[in-house]
Design a protein around this motif. Structure first.
Motif, PDB file in Angstrom:
ATOM      1  N   LEU B 153      65.635  45.858  45.623  1.00  9.67           N
ATOM      2  CA  LEU B 153      65.748  45.922  44.326  1.00  9.67           C
ATOM      3  C   LEU B 153      65.021  45.085  43.313  1.00  9.67           C
ATOM      4  N   LEU B 154      65.773  43.653  43.526  1.00  7.98           N
ATOM      5  CA  LEU B 154      65.296  42.589  42.723  1.00  7.98           C
ATOM      6  C   LEU B 154      63.847  42.465  42.770  1.00  7.98           C
ATOM      7  N   ASN B 155      63.537  42.167  44.156  1.00 10.61           N
ATOM      8  CA  ASN B 155      62.117  41.892  44.393  1.00 10.61           C
ATOM      9  C   ASN B 155      60.910  42.896  43.765  1.00 10.61           C
ATOM     10  N   SER B 156      61.428  44.047  43.916  1.00 11.53           N
ATOM     11  CA  SER B 156      60.589  45.106  43.629  1.00 11.53           C
ATOM     12  C   SER B 156      60.216  44.885  42.031  1.00 11.53           C
ATOM     13  N   GLY B 157      61.388  44.399  41.268  1.00  8.21           N
ATOM     14  CA  GLY B 157      61.196  44.348  39.855  1.00  8.21           C
ATOM     15  C   GLY B 157      60.311  43.004  39.695  1.00  8.21           C
ATOM     16  N   LEU B 158      60.346  42.026  40.465  1.00  8.23           N
ATOM     17  CA  LEU B 158      59.819  40.899  40.134  1.00  8.23           C
ATOM     18  C   LEU B 158      58.255  41.335  40.770  1.00  8.23           C
ATOM     19  N   HIS B 159      58.224  42.166  41.701  1.00 13.29           N
ATOM     20  CA  HIS B 159      56.648  42.566  42.100  1.00 13.29           C
ATOM     21  C   HIS B 159      55.742  43.195  40.869  1.00 13.29           C
ATOM     22  N   LEU B 160      56.686  44.133  40.124  1.00 13.28           N
ATOM     23  CA  LEU B 160      56.012  44.717  38.808  1.00 13.28           C
ATOM     24  C   LEU B 160      55.270  43.643  37.868  1.00 13.28           C
ATOM     25  N   LEU B 161      56.046  42.384  37.902  1.00 10.04           N
ATOM     26  CA  LEU B 161      55.645  41.375  37.032  1.00 10.04           C
ATOM     27  C   LEU B 161      54.767  40.373  37.793  1.00 10.04           C
ATOM     28  N   GLY B 162      54.084  40.822  38.948  1.00  3.92           N
ATOM     29  CA  GLY B 162      53.234  40.162  39.733  1.00  3.92           C
ATOM     30  C   GLY B 162      53.893  38.968  40.482  1.00  3.92           C
ATOM     31  N   LEU B 163      55.179  38.834  40.445  1.00  7.42           N
ATOM     32  CA  LEU B 163      55.849  37.580  41.163  1.00  7.42           C
ATOM     33  C   LEU B 163      56.471  38.116  42.491  1.00  7.42           C
ATOM     34  N   GLY B 164      57.056  37.018  43.380  1.00  3.56           N
ATOM     35  CA  GLY B 164      57.607  37.357  44.484  1.00  3.56           C
ATOM     36  C   GLY B 164      56.841  37.513  45.703  1.00  3.56           C
ATOM     37  N   PRO B 165      57.601  38.108  46.794  1.00  2.00           N
ATOM     38  CA  PRO B 165      58.882  38.251  46.903  1.00  2.00           C
ATOM     39  C   PRO B 165      59.663  36.825  47.048  1.00  2.00           C
ATOM     40  N   VAL B 166      60.904  36.841  46.472  1.00  2.00           N
ATOM     41  CA  VAL B 166      61.548  35.643  46.620  1.00  2.00           C
ATOM     42  C   VAL B 166      62.671  35.821  47.713  1.00  2.00           C
ATOM     43  N   GLN B 167      62.809  34.752  48.374  1.00  2.00           N
ATOM     44  CA  GLN B 167      63.781  34.689  49.507  1.00  2.00           C
ATOM     45  C   GLN B 167      65.136  34.300  49.168  1.00  2.00           C
ATOM     46  N   PHE B 168      65.854  35.336  48.461  1.00  2.00           N
ATOM     47  CA  PHE B 168      67.021  35.029  47.587  1.00  2.00           C
ATOM     48  C   PHE B 168      67.940  34.218  48.377  1.00  2.00           C
ATOM     49  N   LEU B 169      68.328  34.788  49.804  1.00  2.00           N
ATOM     50  CA  LEU B 169      69.336  34.188  50.602  1.00  2.00           C
ATOM     51  C   LEU B 169      68.729  33.229  51.574  1.00  2.00           C
ATOM     52  N   ASP B 170      67.544  33.513  51.899  1.00  2.00           N
ATOM     53  CA  ASP B 170      66.939  32.612  53.247  1.00  2.00           C
ATOM     54  C   ASP B 170      66.286  31.389  52.653  1.00  2.00           C
TER      55      ASP B 170
END
Lengths: 444, 311
Positions: B153-170
């Motif tokens: 969910l969060l990464n798909s948002g970031l993806h729209l902004l051209g960012l990520g994917p962020v490894q939030f937990l890893d």
């Protein structure tokens, strides 16, 4: 202040007396459940209600045959419950639980030693299984009950689509994993598939549990027995450095998609990518076969031996043992139950699940039985062969729990920081393991 | 440090049931009779286990072979263990970040959702949901939101902004902050409710007077609202401190202390020690240290509060 204290004393005394009565009542209460009647055995297993249904059938058959009654308690949080029972010095008569906990229980004095010759039918259990229940003092502390070994579960439909074969070596496994991750095996046009499922979290020691097979396949050992009851840590060996470096470089720090996303914090309950259908390989135990048949479908995957590393294809084996609680005077009944549990009849009942309940014996310890024949499912012969020919167990003579946890912590850390130096990190782990062994007076 | 820690704990435990000097006069006995059931329950289920925990922390615990007295060894071991030392740092960062974040967000929510309107009541209920949902469930939810590919969910948002994917937990550098974000989300509504109650008691005429004087929004907050809800803030702060130090479930369900121990907090270390390494004595010692520190902090906050009130 002084006044307060003087008044507090009688009150405290009253409370203490009340508590003493309270605990005494509890003690006799739980003891009478199976303690007084010599013809009733209190049996504990670490089971959820589903597998408890299978145990119910096993014990019913035993009671019918021998007239000995069973007060059966399936316990989910087994270890905590057992520790609290132990603190009242009143243990269940018979317990069935993981093999790897034997060292821990024995070091706490919870178990009664067992003479294999006293179990009728004990000679039908292989030497390999018996050898896994020897404690630090050379005596047996458990009777093998169920065994299992890890195998590779792999998506056959994906292999077929990409024109690949099931891998037999680490290198082949890696190329299949990369193909699964990059060549869109599910054909949805998106890069949303992964090669291998890895429960790589250090929580509960998962990284060591899953990684142990790789260590052995690479010729490494976590601790080495000198055959005289003492051990040396062996994680600083060249073989260990090579195996861990291979895992780190290729699985966790290699191309994206070889292992599933989030592998570093995944435990088995959250590493569901294989059953969810977005990862192609999973090296795991056969208890998952029932689950995968239900979620993924029997036709979608197959069970094959784990790919071999430079030193062979040994995988992790574990299972359950029957333990007899220390200091109860019901030896004859307990031995009769143990004999029934390992007999062909007892094992067969436990190997079949009626009404969709989980069977509780995976690979039978009774050598006259064939898992694939009893279940009429050829996949089980792969598991049985893996257990018999190419498996190792965690040594359970020492208390292995801290050793497993420290190894998992170190592996998880190595896989997390891709820039780290494996050799020095393993050296550090080795020192920690030496400390663990020293705590148990087992360091050579 | 090691020698002084158990003392405040013991004192704190018994101090709660202060007995009067006139214990035997009839007048004094009646309230005690009414209190007795609750007190007895608290004794059996709270203070007795607590005392036993403190007692066990001095032993090498081996239930069936007999416990071995080892004095302060468990404490020395726990306090010199570098993983526990790391855990102190993580606990402080997580505890302070989570508390401050949840109080700020709770305050903002309370200001926004204060009032009598029916729609506000529905909204407040909706906002309060995280606080009454089981933390384990919330953890699973956030695991899905943090899913480290562009499907998450969060990464798909970031993806729209051209960012990520962020490894939030890893990613060991941000896993602690990802956990903190979830903690803030869980606890902010809880704080909101307490602060709302505080806001309800603010004298409206002060706002009207301020409006006539033409003060800015910030001045109104600074000089009217904040002083008025000070007691509520103190309660929220005390609760947040206690919760922050003994944070466990959030971490356990989200990361299990990983990766590479980067989110290990004091309680997850104690849990691992007790339940995967079967070192009950060491785990007891770790818990007693935590109890001591928590008591110390609570007493300090209380002292500051009283001094503040007296002023």
């Amino acid at each position: 202040m002084r006044d307060h204290r003087r008044c507090r004393r009688p009150a405290a005394l009253l409370v203490a007396t009340a508590l003493a009565f309270g605990t005494a009542a509890c003690g006799s209460g739980s003891g009478s459940a199976g303690g007084d009647d010599p013809n009733t055995l209190e049996v504990w297993t670490r089971s959820n209600p589903d597998s408890a249904a299978t145990y119910d059938r096993v014990f019913a058959a035993f009671t019918e045959k021998t007239g000995i009654k069973i007060d059966y308690q399936p316990v989910i949080n087994f270890d905590q419950q057992l520790q609290s029972r132990a603190s009242t010095k009143d243990l269940p008569d018979v317990m069935i639980n993981d093999t790897a906990l034997m060292g821990s229980y024995q070091s706490q004095g919870l178990l009664k030693p067992i003479d294999p010759a006293s179990i009728s039918g004990g000679d039908q259990i292989t030497g390999k299984s018996w050898s896994s229940t020897v404690g630090v003092d050379g005596k047996h502390y458990g009777i093998p009950y169920s065994r299992q070994a890890q195998t590779l579960m792999i998506r056959t439909d994906w292999l077929k689509k990409l024109g690949l074969k099931a891998p037999t070596t680490w290198q082949e496994m890696l190329s299949v994993a990369k193909a699964f991750a990059t060549e869109d095996p599910d054909g949805d046009g998106k890069a949303d598939t992964y090669g291998i499922v890895a429960p790589g979290s250090a929580q509960n020691g998962y990284a060591a549990w899953w990684g142990a097979s790789f260590l052995w396949q690479g010729g490494a050992e976590i601790i080495k027995s000198d055959g005289k009851g003492t051990y040396t840590p062996a994680m600083d060996s060249a073989a260990a450095v090579n195996a861990v470096t291979w895992m780190k470089d290729n699985l966790f720090c290699g191309d994206n998609g070889v292992v599933q996303p989030g592998a570093l914090t995944a435990v088995t309950s959250t590493a569901t990518n294989f059953q969810d259908g977005n990862a192609g390989m999973y090296m795991t135990g056969p208890y998952n076969i029932t689950t995968f048949d239900g979620t993924l479908g029997k036709d979608k995957y197959e069970v094959v031996p784990a790919p071999a590393g430079p030193a062979g294809g040994d995988v992790l084996a574990d299972g359950e043992n029957v333990y007899l609680g220390a200091r109860t005077g019901k030896d004859r009944q307990e031995l009769a139950l143990a004999a029934f549990l390992v007999s062909p009849e007892g094992q067969k009942i436990a190997m079949t699940g009626v009404d969709g309940h989980q069977p509780v014996v995976r690979i039978p310890v009774n050598s006259t039985l064939d898992a694939a024949k009893v279940r009429d499912d050829a996949r089980w012969s792969v598991v049985q062969k893996a257990y018999e020919d190419a498996s190792q167990q965690f040594p359970n003579a020492p208390d292995f729990a801290p050793i497993k946890q420290d190894t998992a912590d170190a592996l998880n850390s190595i896989f997390t920081y891709c820039g780290g130096d494996v050799r020095s990190q393993l050296k550090e782990l080795n020192d920690t393991l030496a400390g663990d062994l020293k705590d148990q007076d087992l360091l050579k | 440090m090691t020698a002084t820690v158990p003392a405040p704990a013991a004192r704190g435990g018994s101090g709660k049931r202060a007995f009067t000097t006139k214990a035997l006069s009839k007048k004094a006995v009646v309230p005690w009779l009414f209190l007795a059931p609750g007190l007895l329950l608290a004794l059996v289920f709270k203070f007795w286990p607590m005392a036993k925990g403190i007692w066990l922390s001095f032993f090498d615990v081996r239930p069936f072979l007999g416990d071995r007295w080892i004095g302060l060894d468990n404490y020395t071991r726990v306090l010199t263990d570098h993983r526990f030392q790391d855990a102190i740092g993580h606990t402080l960062i997580l505890g302070i970040g989570q508390s401050v974040g949840a109080i700020l967000l709770g305050f903002v929510l309370a200001l926004l959702l204060e009032g009598q309107a029916r729609s506000l009541r529905i909204l407040r209920t909706a906002v309060f949901l995280p606080a009454v949902t089981a933390t384990a469930v919330v953890g699973e939810l956030w695991r899905l939101m943090y899913y480290p590919t562009s499907d998450g969910l969060l990464n798909s948002g970031l993806h729209l902004l051209g960012l990520g994917p962020v490894q939030f937990l890893d990613n060991p550098n941000i896993a602690l902050y990802s956990t903190m974000a979830m903690g803030i989300w869980i606890w902010a509504p809880y704080n909101m409710v307490i602060l709302l109650a505080g806001l309800a008691g603010v004298d409206r005429s002060l706002y009207e007077a301020a409006a006539m004087d033409g003060v800015s929004l910030w001045q109104r907050l600074r000089h009217i609202t904040l002083p008025a809800i000070r007691p509520a803030l103190m309660i929220v702060l005390t609760l947040a401190t206690i919760r922050g130090l003994r944070v466990f479930t959030e971490v356990y369900v989200l990361t299990g202390g990983g990766p590479a121990g980067s989110t290990d907090v004091w309680m997850t270390r104690a849990y691992t020690l007790g339940f995967t390494r079967n070192d009950i004595g060491g785990a007891s010692a770790a818990s007693v240290v935590l109890l001591g520190v928590t008591l110390l902090l609570t007493v300090t906050i209380n002292y500051l509060r009283k001094r503040g009130e007296a002023r």
